[in-house]
Design a protein around this motif. Structure first.
Motif, PDB file in Angstrom:
ATOM      1  N   PHE A  77     -11.202 -10.946 -17.161  1.00 38.75           N
ATOM      2  CA  PHE A  77     -10.935  -9.996 -16.433  1.00 38.75           C
ATOM      3  C   PHE A  77     -11.821  -9.074 -15.367  1.00 38.75           C
ATOM      4  N   MET A  78     -13.049  -9.621 -15.964  1.00 35.47           N
ATOM      5  CA  MET A  78     -13.643  -9.188 -14.774  1.00 35.47           C
ATOM      6  C   MET A  78     -13.887 -10.106 -13.868  1.00 35.47           C
ATOM      7  N   PHE A  79     -13.621 -10.666 -13.649  1.00 39.63           N
ATOM      8  CA  PHE A  79     -13.223 -12.242 -12.628  1.00 39.63           C
ATOM      9  C   PHE A  79     -12.074 -12.378 -11.775  1.00 39.63           C
ATOM     10  N   ARG A  80     -11.267 -11.619 -12.175  1.00 43.98           N
ATOM     11  CA  ARG A  80      -9.871 -11.516 -12.378  1.00 43.98           C
ATOM     12  C   ARG A  80      -9.573 -11.958 -10.608  1.00 43.98           C
ATOM     13  N   ASN A  81      -8.544 -12.122  -9.881  1.00 40.43           N
ATOM     14  CA  ASN A  81      -7.693 -12.284  -8.510  1.00 40.43           C
ATOM     15  C   ASN A  81      -7.948 -10.761  -7.881  1.00 40.43           C
ATOM     16  N   ARG A  82      -8.341 -10.513  -7.175  1.00 44.22           N
ATOM     17  CA  ARG A  82      -7.954  -9.246  -6.510  1.00 44.22           C
ATOM     18  C   ARG A  82      -7.744  -9.732  -4.865  1.00 44.22           C
ATOM     19  N   TRP A  83      -6.900 -10.451  -5.064  1.00 44.97           N
ATOM     20  CA  TRP A  83      -5.960 -10.704  -3.875  1.00 44.97           C
ATOM     21  C   TRP A  83      -4.575 -10.834  -3.873  1.00 44.97           C
ATOM     22  N   HIS A  84      -3.642 -10.774  -3.081  1.00 42.12           N
ATOM     23  CA  HIS A  84      -2.443 -10.493  -3.712  1.00 42.12           C
ATOM     24  C   HIS A  84      -1.351 -11.687  -2.281  1.00 42.12           C
ATOM     25  N   ARG A  85      -1.496 -12.703  -2.694  1.00 42.40           N
ATOM     26  CA  ARG A  85      -0.216 -13.740  -1.504  1.00 42.40           C
ATOM     27  C   ARG A  85       1.069 -12.801  -1.421  1.00 42.40           C
ATOM     28  N   VAL A  86       1.195 -12.338  -0.001  1.00 37.91           N
ATOM     29  CA  VAL A  86       2.687 -12.188   0.920  1.00 37.91           C
ATOM     30  C   VAL A  86       2.770 -12.813   1.801  1.00 37.91           C
ATOM     31  N   VAL A  87       3.765 -13.265   1.991  1.00 31.39           N
ATOM     32  CA  VAL A  87       4.159 -13.829   3.734  1.00 31.39           C
ATOM     33  C   VAL A  87       5.455 -13.051   4.669  1.00 31.39           C
ATOM     34  N   MET A  88       4.368 -12.840   5.754  1.00 27.49           N
ATOM     35  CA  MET A  88       4.202 -12.033   7.012  1.00 27.49           C
ATOM     36  C   MET A  88       5.059 -12.752   8.194  1.00 27.49           C
ATOM     37  N   GLU A 106       4.208 -16.499   8.120  1.00 27.92           N
ATOM     38  CA  GLU A 106       2.971 -17.027   7.676  1.00 27.92           C
ATOM     39  C   GLU A 106       2.336 -16.373   6.506  1.00 27.92           C
ATOM     40  N   PRO A 107       1.464 -16.893   5.868  1.00 29.18           N
ATOM     41  CA  PRO A 107       1.770 -16.562   4.336  1.00 29.18           C
ATOM     42  C   PRO A 107      -0.075 -15.921   4.893  1.00 29.18           C
ATOM     43  N   ARG A 108      -0.315 -15.274   3.653  1.00 32.50           N
ATOM     44  CA  ARG A 108      -1.348 -14.216   3.374  1.00 32.50           C
ATOM     45  C   ARG A 108      -2.112 -13.509   2.341  1.00 32.50           C
ATOM     46  N   LEU A 109      -3.320 -13.545   2.607  1.00 33.73           N
ATOM     47  CA  LEU A 109      -4.081 -12.921   0.784  1.00 33.73           C
ATOM     48  C   LEU A 109      -4.109 -11.255   1.782  1.00 33.73           C
ATOM     49  N   VAL A 110      -3.482 -10.943   0.216  1.00 32.15           N
ATOM     50  CA  VAL A 110      -3.698  -9.159   1.702  1.00 32.15           C
ATOM     51  C   VAL A 110      -4.469  -8.910  -0.054  1.00 32.15           C
ATOM     52  N   PRO A 111      -5.712  -7.551   0.124  1.00 33.59           N
ATOM     53  CA  PRO A 111      -6.704  -6.839  -0.679  1.00 33.59           C
ATOM     54  C   PRO A 111      -5.113  -6.756  -2.424  1.00 33.59           C
ATOM     55  N   ALA A 112      -5.433  -6.808  -3.793  1.00 37.56           N
ATOM     56  CA  ALA A 112      -4.740  -6.282  -4.409  1.00 37.56           C
ATOM     57  C   ALA A 112      -4.802  -4.468  -4.431  1.00 37.56           C
ATOM     58  N   SER A 113      -3.784  -3.689  -5.592  1.00 37.18           N
ATOM     59  CA  SER A 113      -3.464  -2.721  -5.051  1.00 37.18           C
ATOM     60  C   SER A 113      -3.499  -2.122  -6.129  1.00 37.18           C
ATOM     61  N   ASP A 114      -2.748  -1.041  -7.319  1.00 39.31           N
ATOM     62  CA  ASP A 114      -2.875  -0.653  -8.041  1.00 39.31           C
ATOM     63  C   ASP A 114      -1.236  -0.096  -7.909  1.00 39.31           C
TER      64      ASP A 114
END
Length: 155
Positions: free
Chosen positions: A28-39, A52-60
Motif C-alpha cells: 500500500f505504501m509503495f503502490r503505483n501512483r501513475w496511471h497509463r493513458v493513451v493520447m 501516444e501512451p503516457r503516464l500521468v499522476p493518479a488522482s482520487d
C-alpha cells in the motif's frame, strides 16, 4: 511434546497473519501512483491519427484526473512529427464532471493558431476524443473557451 505441537499450531497461523499484514502495508505504501493513458494527436499533412501512451499522476477523483489529463494533453506530443491540438500558451481553466458529462474550460489563448497546431475544429474534436477514450465514465464533453460554449463537433 504434545503441548509444544499445540503451541506451534497457534503461533504459525498468527505469524502468517502478521506477515500478510506487513506485506499488505508495504504494498500500500509503495503502490503505483501513475496511471497509463493513451493520447491521440493529428499528423502533419496527413489524415492519420497518432496514438501516444503516457503516464500521468493518479488522482482520487475523476474531476482531478480529467484536469491533470487535459493539462498533459495540452503539452502536445512528445515527437515533432505530430501536431499539437492548441497553442502552447493554452491553459485549462476548469474541468468539471457531472452525470457523465465533462465540462472543460480552456483559456482565450486557444483561439491563437500557428503552423504547429491543428485547426480549431480538429483540435476540439481530438480533445473530446481523447477524453471519451480515456475516461469510461464520461460520455459527453462540452468545451468552453474563455467561458463561452463551443460548437458541438463529432469525433
Amino acid at each position: 511434546m504434545k503441548e509444544s505441537v499445540k503451541k506451534l499450531a497457534v503461533y504459525i497461523p498468527l505469524a502468517l497473519c502478521v506477515l500478510a499484514l506487513g506485506i499488505s502495508l508495504t504494498a500500500f505504501m509503495f503502490r503505483n501512483r501513475w496511471h497509463r493513458v493513451v493520447m491521440y494527436f493529428p499528423q502533419y499533412g496527413a489524415e492519420g491519427i497518432y496514438a501516444e501512451p503516457r503516464l500521468v499522476p493518479a488522482s482520487d477523483s475523476v474531476g482531478e484526473a480529467l484536469e491533470v489529463f487535459t493539462g498533459e494533453l495540452l503539452l502536445g506530443p512528445e515527437t515533432n512529427r505530430y501536431q499539437r491540438l492548441f497553442n502552447k500558451e493554452t491553459t485549462v481553466e476548469f474541468c468539471i464532471v457531472k452525470d457523465g458529462t465533462a465540462f472543460v474550460g480552456l483559456s482565450k489563448k486557444t483561439l491563437f493558431f500557428s503552423g504547429e497546431t491543428a485547426d480549431s475544429k480538429t483540435g476540439i474534436s481530438m480533445l473530446k476524443r481523447n477524453i471519451v477514450k480515456n475516461f469510461t465514465s464520461i460520455d459527453n464533453v462540452e468545451v468552453y473557451i474563455d467561458s463561452i460554449g463551443v460548437m458541438q463537433t463529432d469525433f
